[in-house]
Design a protein around this motif. Structure first.
Motif, short mmCIF file in Angstrom:
data_model
loop_
_atom_site.label_atom_id
_atom_site.label_comp_id
_atom_site.label_asym_id
_atom_site.label_seq_id
_atom_site.Cartn_x
_atom_site.Cartn_y
_atom_site.Cartn_z
N TRP A 232 0.87 -1.19 0.00
CA TRP A 232 0.00 0.00 0.00
C TRP A 232 0.89 1.22 0.00
O TRP A 232 1.78 1.36 0.84
CB TRP A 232 -0.88 -0.02 1.24
CG TRP A 232 -2.01 0.95 1.25
CD1 TRP A 232 -3.31 0.72 0.89
CD2 TRP A 232 -1.97 2.33 1.69
NE1 TRP A 232 -4.08 1.86 1.05
CE2 TRP A 232 -3.28 2.86 1.56
CE3 TRP A 232 -0.97 3.15 2.18
CZ2 TRP A 232 -3.60 4.17 1.88
CZ3 TRP A 232 -1.28 4.46 2.49
CH2 TRP A 232 -2.58 4.96 2.35
N LEU A 233 0.66 2.12 -0.96
CA LEU A 233 1.46 3.34 -1.06
C LEU A 233 0.54 4.54 -1.21
O LEU A 233 -0.29 4.58 -2.11
CB LEU A 233 2.41 3.25 -2.26
CG LEU A 233 3.18 4.52 -2.64
CD1 LEU A 233 4.05 5.02 -1.49
CD2 LEU A 233 4.04 4.27 -3.89
N GLY A 234 0.65 5.47 -0.28
CA GLY A 234 -0.13 6.70 -0.35
C GLY A 234 0.78 7.90 -0.26
O GLY A 234 1.71 7.92 0.55
N VAL A 235 0.55 8.90 -1.11
CA VAL A 235 1.34 10.14 -1.04
C VAL A 235 0.39 11.33 -0.92
O VAL A 235 -0.72 11.31 -1.48
CB VAL A 235 2.27 10.32 -2.27
CG1 VAL A 235 3.25 9.18 -2.39
CG2 VAL A 235 1.46 10.46 -3.55
N PRO A 236 0.80 12.36 -0.18
CA PRO A 236 -0.10 13.51 0.03
C PRO A 236 -0.23 14.37 -1.22
O PRO A 236 0.73 14.52 -1.99
CB PRO A 236 0.59 14.29 1.15
CG PRO A 236 2.04 13.92 1.05
CD PRO A 236 2.07 12.51 0.54
N LEU A 237 -1.43 14.90 -1.41
CA LEU A 237 -1.66 15.93 -2.43
C LEU A 237 -1.59 17.25 -1.68
O LEU A 237 -2.45 17.56 -0.86
CB LEU A 237 -3.04 15.75 -3.07
CG LEU A 237 -3.21 14.55 -3.99
CD1 LEU A 237 -4.68 14.26 -4.24
CD2 LEU A 237 -2.49 14.77 -5.31
N LEU A 247 -3.08 10.48 -2.90
CA LEU A 247 -3.06 9.57 -4.06
C LEU A 247 -2.67 8.19 -3.53
O LEU A 247 -1.68 8.06 -2.82
CB LEU A 247 -1.98 10.01 -5.07
CG LEU A 247 -2.31 11.02 -6.15
CD1 LEU A 247 -1.16 11.07 -7.12
CD2 LEU A 247 -3.59 10.71 -6.87
N ILE A 248 -3.43 7.17 -3.93
CA ILE A 248 -3.19 5.83 -3.39
C ILE A 248 -3.01 4.82 -4.52
O ILE A 248 -3.81 4.79 -5.46
CB ILE A 248 -4.39 5.37 -2.52
CG1 ILE A 248 -4.64 6.37 -1.38
CG2 ILE A 248 -4.16 3.96 -1.97
CD1 ILE A 248 -6.05 6.30 -0.83
N VAL A 249 -1.96 4.01 -4.43
CA VAL A 249 -1.83 2.82 -5.28
C VAL A 249 -1.61 1.64 -4.35
O VAL A 249 -1.01 1.78 -3.28
CB VAL A 249 -0.67 2.93 -6.31
CG1 VAL A 249 -0.96 3.96 -7.38
CG2 VAL A 249 0.65 3.23 -5.63
N GLU A 261 11.75 4.37 -4.59
CA GLU A 261 11.81 5.12 -5.84
C GLU A 261 10.41 5.39 -6.38
O GLU A 261 10.12 6.47 -6.88
CB GLU A 261 12.64 4.37 -6.88
CG GLU A 261 14.14 4.48 -6.67
CD GLU A 261 14.93 3.84 -7.80
OE1 GLU A 261 14.36 2.98 -8.52
OE2 GLU A 261 16.10 4.20 -7.96
N ASP A 262 9.53 4.36 -6.31
CA ASP A 262 8.15 4.55 -6.74
C ASP A 262 7.47 5.62 -5.89
O ASP A 262 6.71 6.45 -6.39
CB ASP A 262 7.35 3.24 -6.61
CG ASP A 262 7.79 2.20 -7.62
OD1 ASP A 262 8.19 2.58 -8.73
OD2 ASP A 262 7.74 0.99 -7.30
N GLN A 263 7.77 5.60 -4.58
CA GLN A 263 7.20 6.60 -3.67
C GLN A 263 7.65 8.00 -4.06
O GLN A 263 6.83 8.93 -4.15
CB GLN A 263 7.64 6.28 -2.24
CG GLN A 263 7.16 7.30 -1.22
CD GLN A 263 7.63 6.94 0.18
OE1 GLN A 263 7.27 5.90 0.71
NE2 GLN A 263 8.45 7.80 0.78
N ASP A 264 8.96 8.17 -4.31
CA ASP A 264 9.48 9.49 -4.71
C ASP A 264 8.86 9.94 -6.02
O ASP A 264 8.50 11.11 -6.18
CB ASP A 264 11.01 9.42 -4.86
CG ASP A 264 11.71 9.18 -3.53
OD1 ASP A 264 11.06 9.37 -2.48
OD2 ASP A 264 12.89 8.77 -3.55
N LEU A 265 8.73 8.99 -6.94
CA LEU A 265 8.18 9.31 -8.26
C LEU A 265 6.73 9.76 -8.14
O LEU A 265 6.32 10.79 -8.70
CB LEU A 265 8.30 8.05 -9.13
CG LEU A 265 7.90 8.13 -10.60
CD1 LEU A 265 8.78 7.19 -11.40
CD2 LEU A 265 6.46 7.74 -10.78
N LEU A 266 5.93 9.01 -7.36
CA LEU A 266 4.51 9.35 -7.19
C LEU A 266 4.36 10.67 -6.45
O LEU A 266 3.48 11.47 -6.75
CB LEU A 266 3.80 8.23 -6.43
CG LEU A 266 2.27 8.20 -6.55
CD1 LEU A 266 1.83 8.02 -7.98
CD2 LEU A 266 1.68 7.09 -5.70
#
Length: 443
Positions: A232-237, A247-249, A261-266
């Motif tokens: 589970w990966l969530g990043v703040p908007l 944003l959640i993937v 790296e995926d986290q930084d990219l997202l």
């Protein structure tokens, strides 16, 4: 005596940043230089005997086979690109220079890791695509669909959600939600007890593997049934006001493992997306302010005029009928003068609610002045139907209102205009209904 010459040795090759390979006609590795461990994650000893195609991303195999045919036909490849799966499961982009050696019956290849370059190119392309989407999208839903496609070019995003946060109500809404197990998401829920809560509180991204996700979900008492995410990966908007959403993937067992790296990219992409969302929301707010009355949230005169124009065109095309009811509230000015504008405003809001309950969803109730309202009745069958609605409204508004401790009684005056009897233009019908209303008031 000429300069001393050296024969290239494997130890020299091991100093190269790029990896050097020799594979037989069936693509089995017979030699791999030291750089292959940095690029592919396997030691040279682990590589020997492996078939290159087994390590390759399946989607790239057919194109690679075509390239191999060219190489073995004596046409060396200088800049061929494909993707491999590293020992740790990450995908690596490789650019090859390769030729066939008939004497050794081997293909000799030099592999350059171009993953960072490809990532930078993908990011650049994604930013352009997001900018284009921001201007091309008709609404936020269309924008989120396009952003889902764009993010999917950067990382595995089969399960993708946009959660927007309202800090006034402390609620999360999910305007976009694609999930292979959770087909639908509640339109709105309290942020407490969700994985998004910590991201909104801290403004920091959150990456959880299966075990960590299970522990965190249990800690928050979040129930997901049998469908526990594998990752589970969530990043703040983030906007200038703070965190406006997440944003959640996520992946389920058998799916991908997201990396830092995926986290930084997202996170990088989310910064652009937050700006777009904020601009779109601002446009929606401005458009609503231009079309709706701020006090009652009813359509204003401009939006009524637009809807009346469309309704008239439909009525003319289908030889149908429609009606306008123009009404105002007798002695409303006395309420403002004696009890103040605050009570008057509350009274207008209650009048708007009662009016909406008197008509169909397809009809329009608009506020066109201080205490003046217009009701557009579309697709009426008989003229008497408009009179029946007018009577219903009269009864509804004549019942007393309790506003701020005051018991208020008002009486509406209502004028009726019918299409086609009283005109075939917007202003013609509005004028007729207005005059009929004044006539009713005098009477």
């Amino acid at each position: 005596m000429g300069p001393k010459t050296y024969t290239p040795l494997a130890s020299f090759i091991d100093l190269l940043i790029d990896a050097v390979f020799a594979v037989d006609a069936d693509a089995h590795i017979v030699f791999a230089s030291a750089a292959c461990e940095r690029i592919f994650g396997y030691t040279p000893q682990e590589m020997i005997g492996k078939n290159m195609f087994d390590m390759m991303v399946p989607e790239d195999r057919d194109l690679t086979r075509e390239s191999v045919v060219d190489v073995m036909a004596g046409r060396p490849q200088l800049h061929f690109e494909n993707r491999y799966i590293r020992k740790d499961g990450q995908v690596v982009h490789i650019m090859w220079s390769a030729r066939w050696s008939p004497a050794e019956q081997l293909r000799i290849g030099v592999a350059r890791d171009v993953t960072e370059r490809k990532r930078a190119e993908s990011m650049q392309a994604a930013l352009y695509a997001i900018s284009e989407a921001a201007y091309a999208a008709e609404d936020l839903l269309a924008l989120f669909k396009r952003i889902h496609q764009i993010v999917g070019t950067l990382l595995q995003a089969d399960n993708f959600s946009v959660a927007l946060y309202d800090d006034e109500t402390d609620q999360l809404s999910f305007p976009y939600h694609v999930d292979e197990y959770e087909r639908t998401s509640k339109p709105s829920r309290s942020v407490a007890g969700t994985l998004c809560a910590e991201i909104i509180r801290t403004g920091q991204p959150l990456l959880l593997t299966s075990e960590a996700a299970a522990a965190r979900l249990a800690e928050l008492q979040v129930s997901v049934g049998a469908n526990l995410p594998f990752c589970w990966l969530g990043v703040p908007l983030k906007s200038h006001k703070g965190t406006i959403g997440v944003l959640i993937v996520k992946s389920y067992p058998g799916g991908v493992y997201y990396s830092d790296e995926d986290q930084d990219l997202l996170q990088f992409v989310s910064t652009q997306i937050a700006t777009v969302i904020e601009r779109q929301q601002m446009q929606v707010r401005l458009q609503r302010m231009a079309q709706y009355d701020q006090l009652t949230d009813l359509p204003n005169r401009g939006l009524l005029y637009d809807r009346l124009k469309v309704a008239l065109l439909a009525a003319q095309r289908e030889q149908g009928r429609l009606s306008l009811l123009y009404l105002d509230l007798d002695k409303f000015k006395q309420v403002n003068d004696t009890l103040g504008h605050g009570v008057g405003d509350l009274l207008l809001q209650e009048v708007a609610k009662r009016l909406k309950r008197c008509v169909r969803e397809s009809d329009t109730v608009a506020r066109v002045g201080g205490d003046e309202f217009v009701v557009l009745l579309e697709c009426i069958v008989l003229p008497e139907h408009a009179a029946l609605v007018a009577e219903k409204i009269h009864k509804a508004l004549s019942r007393s209102f309790t506003i701020d401790g005051h018991n208020l009684t008002i009486v509406p005056s209502i004028g009726i205009a019918l299409y086609p009897e009283h005109g075939d233009g917007e202003q013609q019908l509005l004028d007729h209904a207005d005059k009929a209303m004044y006539f009713a008031k005098k009477r």
